[in-house]
Design a protein around this motif. Structure first.
Motif, PDB file in Angstrom:
ATOM      1  N   SER A 153      44.394  41.217 -11.061  1.00 19.46           N
ATOM      2  CA  SER A 153      43.973  40.382  -9.943  1.00 19.46           C
ATOM      3  C   SER A 153      42.477  40.105  -9.918  1.00 19.46           C
ATOM      4  O   SER A 153      42.015  39.223  -9.193  1.00 19.46           O
ATOM      5  CB  SER A 153      44.379  41.051  -8.630  1.00 19.46           C
ATOM      6  N   TYR A 171      44.681  27.455  -6.762  1.00 18.41           N
ATOM      7  CA  TYR A 171      45.454  27.906  -7.909  1.00 18.41           C
ATOM      8  C   TYR A 171      44.599  27.787  -9.158  1.00 18.41           C
ATOM      9  O   TYR A 171      43.896  26.794  -9.354  1.00 18.41           O
ATOM     10  CB  TYR A 171      46.713  27.065  -8.082  1.00 18.41           C
ATOM     11  N   ARG A 180      49.523  32.150 -17.388  1.00 15.67           N
ATOM     12  CA  ARG A 180      49.915  32.329 -16.000  1.00 15.67           C
ATOM     13  C   ARG A 180      49.162  31.366 -15.098  1.00 15.67           C
ATOM     14  O   ARG A 180      48.147  30.775 -15.467  1.00 15.67           O
ATOM     15  CB  ARG A 180      49.629  33.763 -15.549  1.00 15.67           C
ATOM     16  N   VAL A 182      47.563  31.662 -11.138  1.00 15.37           N
ATOM     17  CA  VAL A 182      47.210  32.648 -10.122  1.00 15.37           C
ATOM     18  C   VAL A 182      46.825  31.922  -8.844  1.00 15.37           C
ATOM     19  O   VAL A 182      46.043  30.969  -8.876  1.00 15.37           O
ATOM     20  CB  VAL A 182      46.048  33.544 -10.585  1.00 15.37           C
ATOM     21  N   LYS A 183      47.378  32.380  -7.707  1.00 11.97           N
ATOM     22  CA  LYS A 183      47.076  31.774  -6.414  1.00 11.97           C
ATOM     23  C   LYS A 183      46.189  32.708  -5.600  1.00 11.97           C
ATOM     24  O   LYS A 183      46.415  33.922  -5.546  1.00 11.97           O
ATOM     25  CB  LYS A 183      48.368  31.492  -5.642  1.00 11.97           C
ATOM     26  N   TYR A 190      43.347  37.556  -3.796  1.00 11.74           N
ATOM     27  CA  TYR A 190      44.504  37.396  -4.682  1.00 11.74           C
ATOM     28  C   TYR A 190      45.789  37.414  -3.867  1.00 11.74           C
ATOM     29  O   TYR A 190      46.012  38.302  -3.039  1.00 11.74           O
ATOM     30  CB  TYR A 190      44.515  38.530  -5.710  1.00 11.74           C
ATOM     31  N   GLU A 193      50.992  35.485  -8.552  1.00 15.22           N
ATOM     32  CA  GLU A 193      50.879  34.827  -9.844  1.00 15.22           C
ATOM     33  C   GLU A 193      52.256  34.656 -10.456  1.00 15.22           C
ATOM     34  O   GLU A 193      53.227  35.300 -10.041  1.00 15.22           O
ATOM     35  CB  GLU A 193      49.978  35.631 -10.786  1.00 15.22           C
TER      36      GLU A 193
END
Length: 343
Positions: A153, A171, A180, A182-183, A190, A193
Motif C-alpha cells: 500500500s 486510481y 495492478r 490501486v485506488k 489506500y 487494489e
C-alpha cells in the motif's frame, strides 16, 4: 497557418449529443474531417522538446505536456533529477508556451492528468512515485517511496498514470513492474487494489493508461494485451474492448465530454528489419465498434511514430504525444460546412 493530412470520416450524431437524423443532407452535416495542424505548438526559437509522455487539458483549454527534457528511457535509469522544467503549459490555439515548471523534481517523467479543479497529477517511473501539484506547480501530495519499488500500500513499481474521480478519490495504474490498479481516497489513503499479470479478464500486461467515465467506471489501457478493460469503481470487471488491429500495443485512452471513447495504438516489426509501422488514433462508437482510425499525418495509414498519450479539448480537437518523432501533434476537427466555405 498551413494545414495538412486531411482524413474524412463519418461520425454519428452521438458524437455531439444530438438526435438521430435520417435524410442524406442531415447526415452530411455529421461528417467531419480531422486535419493535422502543421506548426503546432509554436515554441520559442531554440527550445528543444523532449519525449512528450503525458498530456492533459485544464478548464481554460490550456494543454499541459510532461516531457523528459533531454532524456529517453534507458536501462538503468539515470540517478539524477532533471535540472530543467519538465511540465509545459501551452495555449491551445497557437501552442505558445504560457508557463513551465518541474525542474529538479523528476528523473523519468511518464503520465500526466489534470483533474476537475485544475490540479496536475504526474507519475515518475524512476522514482516509483505519484505527485499532485497545484495548477501553478506547488506540491500538494506525494505518494510512494523515492527510488524504492514495491507492491504494497505504500510502494509502487514503475507507475504509469492517474485518473481522478469527481469526489477526489483517484486510481493509479501500476504499471510496468506491478500489474495492478490501486485506488486511494482524496487524502491519499489506500483503499483497495486489483489485478495480476496475465491476459484473462481482470489481469494486465502493463496497465499503461487509465481514465474514468461520468458513472465512475474505470477504463484501463492494457497495453501489451492490445485491449481496454472496464471495471466499476471497486474493481469489478465489466467488459473488455479489443482493438480491431493486431498490433503490439494500446498505450492510452481518453473519454471526451460526450462520453465517447478514444484510444491510440502502436505497431512495429523486427522482421526483416527494425522498421517501425507507427501509431493510429481510433474511436469506439456506442455499439463498441471502431468507427475510424488515422495516423500521424492525419491520413488512414501508419507512418513512423509512437503515440504515448492522448487528450481531447472541448471542441473535439485531438492532441497526442509522439515519443518517436519527439513532438506534440494537434488534429483539428472541421465540419463539412467549413470545407464548403460556409463558416
Amino acid at each position: 497557418m498551413k494545414k495538412i493530412g486531411v482524413y474524412l470520416l463519418v461520425v454519428t450524431c452521438a458524437f455531439y449529443g444530438c438526435g438521430n437524423k435520417s435524410n442524406s443532407s442531415d447526415k452530411d452535416k455529421n461528417q467531419f474531417v480531422y486535419e493535422l495542424v502543421e506548426g503546432w505548438p509554436q515554441l520559442s526559437p531554440g527550445y528543444i522538446l523532449s519525449q512528450p509522455t503525458g498530456i492533459g487539458i485544464d478548464s481554460r483549454e490550456h494543454i499541459f505536456v510532461f516531457h523528459r527534457t533531454g532524456r529517453k528511457w534507458t536501462n538503468p535509469f539515470p540517478d539524477s533529477l532533471i535540472s530543467l522544467n519538465t511540465i509545459l503549459e501551452l495555449e491551445n490555439e497557437t501552442g505558445k508556451l504560457l508557463n513551465s515548471w518541474g525542474a529538479n523534481q523528476f528523473i523519468m517523467p511518464h503520465g500526466l492528468t489534470v483533474d476537475k479543479d485544475d490540479n496536475i497529477w504526474v507519475t515518475d517511473v524512476a522514482l516509483h512515485q505519484i505527485f499532485k501539484f497545484s495548477h501553478e506547480g506547488q506540491l500538494l501530495m506525494e505518494l510512494g517511496v523515492p527510488r524504492v519499488s514495491g507492491n504494497d500500500s505504500l510502494h509502487f513499481f514503475l507507475p504509469t498514470d492517474v485518473a481522478v474521480a469527481d469526489d477526489g478519490s483517484f486510481y493509479v495504474s501500476d504499471g510496468y513492474g506491478n500489474s495492478r490498479v490501486v485506488k486511494f481516497s482524496s487524502s491519499g489513503k489506500y483503499l483497495l487494489e486489483w489485478g495480476t499479470h496475465g491476459n484473462k479478464p481482470g489481469q494486465f500486461n502493463i496497465p499503461h493508461g487509465i481514465t474514468l467515465d461520468k458513472s465512475g467506471n474505470v477504463f484501463v489501457a492494457d497495453r501489451q494485451n492490445n485491449r481496454i478493460q472496464i471495471f466499476d469503481g471497486n474493481g469489478t470487471f465489466l467488459k473488455e474492448l479489443k482493438n480491431n488491429e493486431s498490433v503490439a500495443q494500446l498505450p492510452s485512452l481518453t473519454i471526451d465530454k460526450g462520453q465517447n471513447l478514444f484510444a491510440i495504438d502502436y505497431d512495429f516489426t523486427t522482421v526483416p528489419d527494425t522498421l517501425v509501422k507507427g501509431s493510429t488514433i481510433f474511436r469506439f462508437d456506442s455499439t463498441e465498434s471502431i468507427t475510424f482510425d488515422f495516423g500521424a499525418t492525419g491520413e488512414k495509414k501508419r507512418t513512423p511514430s509512437w503515440f504515448h498519450d492522448i487528450s481531447l479539448d472541448k471542441q473535439g480537437n485531438i492532441y497526442v504525444g509522439d515519443i518517436m518523432g519527439i513532438k506534440v501533434l494537434k488534429f483539428r476537427i472541421k465540419s463539412v460546412d467549413e470545407l464548403e466555405g460556409k463558416e
